[in-house]
Design an enzyme around this catalytic site. Sequence first.
Site, mmCIF file in Angstrom:
data_model
loop_
_atom_site.group_PDB
_atom_site.id
_atom_site.type_symbol
_atom_site.label_atom_id
_atom_site.label_comp_id
_atom_site.label_asym_id
_atom_site.label_seq_id
_atom_site.Cartn_x
_atom_site.Cartn_y
_atom_site.Cartn_z
ATOM 1 N N THR A 22 0.868 -1.173 0.000
ATOM 2 C CA THR A 22 0.000 0.000 0.000
ATOM 3 C C THR A 22 0.904 1.222 0.000
ATOM 4 O O THR A 22 1.571 1.523 0.992
ATOM 5 C CB THR A 22 -0.927 0.012 1.220
ATOM 6 N N LYS B 24 -7.184 1.687 -3.308
ATOM 7 C CA LYS B 24 -6.879 1.294 -1.928
ATOM 8 C C LYS B 24 -7.074 2.467 -0.978
ATOM 9 O O LYS B 24 -7.515 2.289 0.167
ATOM 10 C CB LYS B 24 -5.439 0.768 -1.837
ATOM 11 N N LYS C 71 -0.362 5.504 8.348
ATOM 12 C CA LYS C 71 0.444 5.630 7.131
ATOM 13 C C LYS C 71 -0.453 5.678 5.909
ATOM 14 O O LYS C 71 -0.294 6.521 5.022
ATOM 15 C CB LYS C 71 1.428 4.460 7.050
#
Length: 293
Positions: free
Chosen positions: A101, A176, A244
């Site tokens: 990711t 995502k 994050k």
Amino acid sequence: MENKTMKVSFIGLGVMGFPMAGHLQTNGYDVCVYNRTSAKASDWQAQYQGRMAATPAEAASGADMVFVCVGNDDDVRQVVYGETGILAGLAAGALVIDHTTASAELARELAEACSKQDIGFLDAPVSGGQAGAETGQLTIMVGGEETDYAQAQPVMDAYARHSQLLGKHGSGQLAKMMNQICIAGIVQGLSEALHFGQQAGLDCAAVIDVISKGAAQSWQMENRAATMIDGKYEFGFAVDWMRKDLSIALNEARRNGSTLALTALVDQYYADVQKLGGGRWDTSSLLTRLHQK
């Protein structure tokens, strides 16, 4: 056509990569792994009887496909570039699939770097968590060329229940981001509902049993409500990693002009959880900050 005699490499054996690489090996592919901590690669080799390499370049040498699943943009760059990086070991015609990711900007950068060596590239972040990786039931959001996706899709089926090509390079990462934006809002809503019910003196487990059959149902409710009620968070997708991911989404929003007011707020709530010492707790630990009020 799927060819299980092909050689594939897997870079990064964390809680996701370890079982994902294992599924490839058990499905008949010739797998070589690399992990920054070699002891983890040794553990993987002992469990799955595949091969291990000392560098990403060595792992990539002779491979038809290289899968990457590491921590963040900088981690990806460290394993892709340089004399010991993936691109130093790959031959023309190979394919790199990045399951990390990361940012859409990085995906476009890697696609260009791979193209210069006649190597295909897909950005392919996953959803489903550690449990999904272990059971081979991940969902994969993909950006890149249709021909590259057609080649990678049957191989990724070893650990995915569904994958989908969503557009040009970077599209997988953007999807995502949408996934994580949705999760942040849903977990906060579930946390507030449970807090409300607890304050009201309700049997929250019984309430969840009822409302999970209706419009309030969600993956988070089905898989996290019970552990939230019990105050158990030492598992799952860590708050540190969620922050994050949300940072990536918020940075992208600033670039494309979208408004993520709720996401920014929940990100700060996760900062509160970190201050409580919950950086490695599951994302459902948002409920803990409400207990502090």
